[in-house]
Design an enzyme around this catalytic site. Structure first.
Site, short mmCIF file in Angstrom:
data_model
loop_
_atom_site.label_atom_id
_atom_site.label_comp_id
_atom_site.label_asym_id
_atom_site.label_seq_id
_atom_site.Cartn_x
_atom_site.Cartn_y
_atom_site.Cartn_z
N ASP A 53 0.82 -1.22 0.00
CA ASP A 53 0.00 0.00 0.00
C ASP A 53 0.85 1.27 0.00
O ASP A 53 2.00 1.26 0.45
CB ASP A 53 -0.89 0.04 1.25
N HIS A 198 3.63 -2.28 3.20
CA HIS A 198 3.59 -0.92 2.65
C HIS A 198 4.91 -0.64 1.94
O HIS A 198 5.97 -0.94 2.49
CB HIS A 198 3.38 0.11 3.77
#
Length: 239
Positions: A53, A198
């Site tokens: 992400d 992430h």
């Protein structure tokens, strides 16, 4: 008076029960059965989806891509539109090397406004299409927050909302330490799982270092690394 009070209390309890039951019916099972949201899948194949992400980010995303390519692993990247505008060459590399690009809003807003979120999704999709010529139908809400209204609207526009396996949130954005990220994945992984990492939103050096240990170990254990779309096809084939 006592009779009417009893009736009122009973009625109130009944209303609360109905509301609670309705809320429960709109939980994970409801959305999985309806095909609106995916967390992970049940499969006998030894596959796992690695998702990332908040990127792309110059150095860290490139390092993540280098590692994935080294171990013949495909990732799914939930891209923030603002970041795609900054680093279109990285988005293009993702797409051209077989990774999956997906939508994570334009500005990463912490907003409960469904119209605002839908505008952000549309804006990001236009950016991703302008870079790759491809329109994604995968969307992950900011911090995994969603409402019934958002799920309904996302589904109406033809998107699939993508979450992750609850036990495989690495929380790498907190910089918990490389070993903790590694242990979260290696001790919890099962076939059909979706892992949350992430590659943007901050310094992701710990994520990169953790992947250096995670990827060869999972490959040694016989896992294959698939995209979310590939996982969805496996899920459909198993029905």
């Amino acid at each position: 008076m006592g009779f009417f009070l009893s009736v009122f209390v009973f009625t109130a309890i009944s209303v609360v029960y109905v509301i609670d039951r309705t809320a429960a019916e709109k939980g994970r099972k409801f959305y999985e059965d309806a095909g609106y949201i995916i967390w992970d899948i049940q499969t006998e194949k030894k596959v796992v989806a690695l998702t990332f992400d908040d990127g792309p980010q110059a150095t860290h995303t490139e390092n993540v891509l280098n590692l994935l390519d080294q171990y013949d692993a495909k990732g799914t990247f939930f891209i923030v539109g603002q970041q795609a505008e900054k680093y279109p060459q990285i988005v293009r590399r993702m797409y051209e090397t077989g990774h999956e690009i997906a939508n994570h809003t334009y500005s990463h807003p912490y907003s409960k406004s469904v119209p605002k979120v839908m505008k952000e999704i549309e804006k990001t999709n236009k950016i991703l299409y302008s870079i790759t010529g491809f329109s994604t139908k995968l969307f992950r809400p900011v911090e995994g927050n969603y409402t019934d209204e958002l799920v309904t609207e996302v589904a109406r526009e033809g998107y699939k909302l993508v979450m992750w396996s609850w036990h495989l949130d690495t929380e790498d954005w907190k910089d918990p330490g490389v070993n903790k990220i590694v242990n979260t994945v290696l001790t919890g992984i099962e076939q059909g799982d979706v892992v949350l990492f992430h590659d943007g939103g901050g310094n992701r050096e710990q994520t990169v270092q953790a992947l250096e240990k995670i990827l060869p170990e999972l490959k040694k254990q016989g896992y294959s690394f698939v995209t979310i779309s590939e996982m969805l096809r496996l899920q459909q084939a198993g029905k």
